[in-house]
Motif scaffolding. Structure first.
Motif, mmCIF file in Angstrom:
data_model
loop_
_atom_site.group_PDB
_atom_site.id
_atom_site.type_symbol
_atom_site.label_atom_id
_atom_site.label_comp_id
_atom_site.label_asym_id
_atom_site.label_seq_id
_atom_site.Cartn_x
_atom_site.Cartn_y
_atom_site.Cartn_z
ATOM 1 N N PRO A 1 0.814 -1.219 0.000
ATOM 2 C CA PRO A 1 0.000 0.000 0.000
ATOM 3 C C PRO A 1 0.851 1.275 0.000
ATOM 4 C CG PRO A 1 -0.868 -1.587 1.556
ATOM 5 C CD PRO A 1 0.458 -2.105 1.122
ATOM 6 N N SER A 2 1.960 1.246 0.717
ATOM 7 C CA SER A 2 2.822 2.427 0.789
ATOM 8 C C SER A 2 3.544 2.664 -0.536
ATOM 9 C CB SER A 2 3.834 2.281 1.921
ATOM 10 O OG SER A 2 3.178 2.120 3.157
ATOM 11 N N ALA A 3 3.984 1.584 -1.179
ATOM 12 C CA ALA A 3 4.636 1.726 -2.485
ATOM 13 C C ALA A 3 3.670 2.347 -3.488
ATOM 14 C CB ALA A 3 5.126 0.368 -2.972
ATOM 15 N N GLU A 4 2.438 1.850 -3.515
ATOM 16 C CA GLU A 4 1.443 2.409 -4.434
ATOM 17 C C GLU A 4 1.187 3.883 -4.130
ATOM 18 O OE1 GLU A 4 -1.881 -0.240 -3.944
ATOM 19 O OE2 GLU A 4 -1.294 -1.447 -5.700
ATOM 20 N N LYS A 5 1.131 4.232 -2.864
ATOM 21 C CA LYS A 5 0.919 5.625 -2.462
ATOM 22 C C LYS A 5 2.036 6.521 -2.983
ATOM 23 C CE LYS A 5 0.131 8.347 1.756
ATOM 24 N NZ LYS A 5 -0.025 8.242 3.247
ATOM 25 N N CYS A 6 3.244 5.972 -3.051
ATOM 26 C CA CYS A 6 4.411 6.731 -3.508
ATOM 27 C C CYS A 6 4.614 6.649 -5.019
ATOM 28 C CB CYS A 6 5.665 6.235 -2.799
ATOM 29 S SG CYS A 6 5.633 6.456 -1.012
ATOM 30 N N GLY A 7 3.703 5.950 -5.706
ATOM 31 C CA GLY A 7 3.816 5.831 -7.160
ATOM 32 C C GLY A 7 4.830 4.813 -7.608
ATOM 33 N N ILE A 8 5.119 3.820 -6.747
ATOM 34 C CA ILE A 8 6.085 2.783 -7.068
ATOM 35 C C ILE A 8 5.347 1.492 -7.405
ATOM 36 C CG2 ILE A 8 7.975 1.366 -6.150
ATOM 37 C CD1 ILE A 8 8.665 3.739 -4.319
ATOM 38 N N ASP A 9 5.713 0.848 -8.489
ATOM 39 C CA ASP A 9 5.115 -0.417 -8.902
ATOM 40 C C ASP A 9 5.444 -1.496 -7.869
ATOM 41 O OD1 ASP A 9 4.299 -2.777 -10.102
ATOM 42 O OD2 ASP A 9 5.199 -2.329 -12.055
ATOM 43 N N ILE A 10 4.410 -2.182 -7.351
ATOM 44 C CA ILE A 10 4.650 -3.179 -6.320
ATOM 45 C C ILE A 10 5.412 -4.392 -6.859
ATOM 46 C CG2 ILE A 10 2.625 -2.466 -5.005
ATOM 47 C CD1 ILE A 10 1.189 -4.946 -6.041
ATOM 48 N N ASN A 11 5.484 -4.531 -8.169
ATOM 49 C CA ASN A 11 6.250 -5.623 -8.776
ATOM 50 C C ASN A 11 7.698 -5.235 -9.037
ATOM 51 O OD1 ASN A 11 4.036 -7.532 -9.005
ATOM 52 N ND2 ASN A 11 3.217 -6.175 -10.608
ATOM 53 N N ASP A 12 8.031 -3.989 -8.735
ATOM 54 C CA ASP A 12 9.396 -3.504 -8.899
ATOM 55 C C ASP A 12 10.204 -3.903 -7.668
ATOM 56 O OD1 ASP A 12 11.759 -2.134 -9.161
ATOM 57 O OD2 ASP A 12 10.847 -0.148 -9.397
ATOM 58 N N LYS A 13 10.832 -5.063 -7.700
ATOM 59 C CA LYS A 13 11.524 -5.609 -6.540
ATOM 60 C C LYS A 13 12.737 -4.780 -6.122
ATOM 61 C CE LYS A 13 8.576 -8.902 -6.397
ATOM 62 N NZ LYS A 13 7.481 -8.803 -5.388
ATOM 63 N N LYS A 14 13.194 -3.934 -7.030
ATOM 64 C CA LYS A 14 14.327 -3.077 -6.703
ATOM 65 C C LYS A 14 13.907 -1.960 -5.746
ATOM 66 C CE LYS A 14 17.663 0.099 -8.845
ATOM 67 N NZ LYS A 14 18.101 0.737 -10.114
ATOM 68 N N ASN A 15 12.752 -1.402 -6.007
ATOM 69 C CA ASN A 15 12.290 -0.246 -5.237
ATOM 70 C C ASN A 15 11.171 -0.567 -4.255
ATOM 71 O OD1 ASN A 15 14.045 1.691 -6.487
ATOM 72 N ND2 ASN A 15 12.756 1.534 -8.317
ATOM 73 N N CYS A 16 10.733 -1.801 -4.244
ATOM 74 C CA CYS A 16 9.693 -2.263 -3.329
ATOM 75 C C CYS A 16 10.221 -3.550 -2.693
ATOM 76 C CB CYS A 16 8.387 -2.492 -4.098
ATOM 77 S SG CYS A 16 6.993 -2.996 -3.089
ATOM 78 N N THR A 17 10.840 -3.431 -1.513
ATOM 79 C CA THR A 17 11.625 -4.540 -0.977
ATOM 80 C C THR A 17 11.361 -4.772 0.497
ATOM 81 O OG1 THR A 17 13.895 -5.336 -0.625
ATOM 82 C CG2 THR A 17 13.552 -2.966 -0.547
ATOM 83 N N LYS A 18 11.636 -5.987 0.954
ATOM 84 C CA LYS A 18 11.512 -6.313 2.369
ATOM 85 C C LYS A 18 12.860 -6.326 3.084
ATOM 86 C CE LYS A 18 7.167 -8.896 2.645
ATOM 87 N NZ LYS A 18 6.506 -10.114 3.159
ATOM 88 N N ASP A 19 13.934 -6.114 2.361
ATOM 89 C CA ASP A 19 15.272 -6.161 2.943
ATOM 90 C C ASP A 19 15.985 -4.835 2.684
ATOM 91 O OD1 ASP A 19 17.890 -6.670 3.754
ATOM 92 O OD2 ASP A 19 17.886 -8.730 2.997
#
Length: 505
Positions: free
Chosen positions: A94-112
């Motif tokens: 939800p936060s990535a989408e709010k920031c305009g980041i694709d949730i499938n973009d593992k580079k910019n949407c990460t758990k580590d």
């Protein structure tokens, strides 16, 4: 007689010389060193990473999105250990989408977060994780060349705070602690009054944080069924492999309501006391305490938590002053936030502060201040309205300016964060282990308190020593520090060889 107009911020700045330190309003630019060519981000967009997009971080995300065009900043990456929940509005996706980041973009949407360390396209990070991760992440990111905005408290332990402060000096990175109240100019304005001797020798200060919730403090963070070991990287949350927290079974409450448990936070002491103590230290001109004791207990909230719902910390300083921080989470009636000097008292208000002169028995009445009202009270308007989270916005604007100018003197630098943590964490340990503690500001070492504190002050008294003053004191050392003994005090003294001390030459 009509009451005189209160002192306002503009008049104060024109006469006090504090324009640089107190310009913390939304409409006034903060001063920064001149920006030279080649300074990182001086003429370029600054890219931020959000690490730990929980409840507080959502407000920070909103500010950065609003400041995007104005300050030329962008949220480039988001990191969290939980997939998130759209209805709750927190977590990774939800936060990535709010920031305009694709949730499938593992580079910019990460758990580590470690995948972000070597990214040349990220200039700075917001760390809003649970407290036990603050130090490691702050140090890792600074050593990787990133500037850091770390939510309060700066760290989970005193030793971690020392290491973060050392890392700031070693790396030269810009670092600030997210204590939003430090953006209010009232604290620095009050400090100028104090150091110029306007309320005399500082004796004591008190501050507080009172709340009341029908569901228990921090239990208002909702638990959702989709918080499971499959959606939460529990191993990373704990940080056991890094020595951050002991291994334990997954528990939704310990994940989402972690402030209730010692493994991850310090309850009111670290979550709320840090807010109040930090700005009070700015006003007073104090930093590290010498002696600390903490009290409190669990008197109502028997809901499985570790941390108390009533707490008080008393900190004594080598400068000869005491600070009291107190709170309960079961009543919202506060005490006044004040600083007590020998000749005057500062009481903080929403708009600024009031200065009330002290009536000294046996001494002439103090002269009335020109700017005081007919009741003798001087009311100072700091010219800042923190409503609507304006103080957080001001803190962000100043931090961004510091990044561009490479100015490490943020509104809440690491050394101040270290001082606050040293105080409140000693209060935690005092409460938990039933002891009072000494802190050595030179070495950072903690030891059990003994009678030497009382003996020290007794010796100063017996030797008729002079009072100590807070940092920045510019008045005469005796200003507001002189007592007026009655004539009969001349009869004081030891009788030696049967001779009356009052009759000795």
């Amino acid at each position: 007689m009509t009451q005189k107009k209160p002192v306002n911020r503009r008049n104060f700045l024109q006469t006090s010389g504090l324009a640089a330190g107190a310009a913390a309003t939304a409409g006034v630019a903060f001063p920064h060193p001149a920006i030279g060519e080649g300074i990182k981000g001086a003429n370029e967009r600054l890219n931020f990473a959000i690490v730990g997009p929980g409840g507080r971080a959502q407000g920070h995300i909103n500010h950065l999105l609003q400041l995007g065009e104005e300050e030329n900043v962008k949220i480039a990456a988001v990191c969290d250990v939980w997939d998130g929940n759209k209805e709750v509005g927190r977590g990774l996706y939800p936060s990535a989408e709010k920031c305009g980041i694709d949730i499938n973009d593992k580079k910019n949407c990460t758990k580590d977060y470690r995948t972000l360390l070597d990214r040349d396209d990220i200039d700075a990070v917001l760390i809003a994780t649970p407290d036990h991760w603050h130090a490691k992440m702050s140090i890792d990111f600074m050593e990787a060349g990133k500037d850091v905005y770390c939510e309060k408290p700066m760290t989970h332990t005193i030793d971690e705070a020392r290491r973060v402060a050392e890392a700031v000096k070693k790396t030269g990175q810009v670092f600030t602690v997210g204590v939003q109240s430090t953006a209010h100019p009232q604290w620095r304005m009050a400090h100028e009054r104090i150091t110029s001797g306007q309320i005399g020798k500082i004796m004591q200060a008190q501050t507080q944080y009172y709340r009341n919730s029908a569901m228990g403090q921090w239990r208002y963070y909702p638990l959702t069924e989709d918080m499971t070991p499959k959606t939460v990287d529990w191993k990373m949350f704990l940080g056991t492999e890094f020595g951050l927290a002991p291994d334990q079974p997954f528990n939704r409450a310990r994940y989402a309501q972690w402030r209730c448990y010692w493994d991850f936070g310090g309850g009111m002491y670290t979550d709320l006391f840090v807010h109040q103590l930090t700005h009070m230290l700015i006003a007073l001109g104090l930093k590290f305490p010498r002696r600390v004791v903490g009290g409190g207990g669990l008197y109502l909230e028997y809901d499985g938590r570790d941390v108390p719902d009533v707490a008080t910390v008393v900190a004594d300083y080598d400068e000869g002053a005491q600070v009291i921080v107190t709170a309960t989470m079961c009543n919202d009636t506060p005490i006044d936030e004040v600083i007590r000097g020998h000749t005057g008292t500062i009481k903080f208000t929403y708009e600024g502060f009031e200065i009330t002169p002290q009536v000294l028995r046996g001494a002439p009445a103090p002269p009335s201040r020109e700017s005081a009202g007919q009741d003798g009270v001087e009311r100072v308007d700091a010219g800042f309205d923190p409503r609507g989270d304006a103080d957080t916005r001001a803190l962000w604007k100043h931090f961004i300016g510091c990044i561009r100018s490479r100015n490490q003197e943020t509104l809440c630098p690491a050394e101040l964060g270290y001082a606050a943590i040293a105080t409140v964490n000693l209060g935690v340990d005092s409460y938990r282990y039933g002891k009072a503690y000494f802190f050595d500001k030179e070495t950072g070492q903690v030891s059990e308190a003994d009678e030497s504190w009382a003996k020290k002050w007794e010796k100063v008294s017996h030797n008729r020593g002079l009072p100590q003053h807070v940092q920045g004191w510019s008045a005469d050392v005796k200003e507001g520090s002189v007592l007026f003994p009655p004539d009969y005090q001349k009869l004081e003294g030891d009788w030696v060889d049967g001779q009356d001390p009052a009759k000795r030459a």
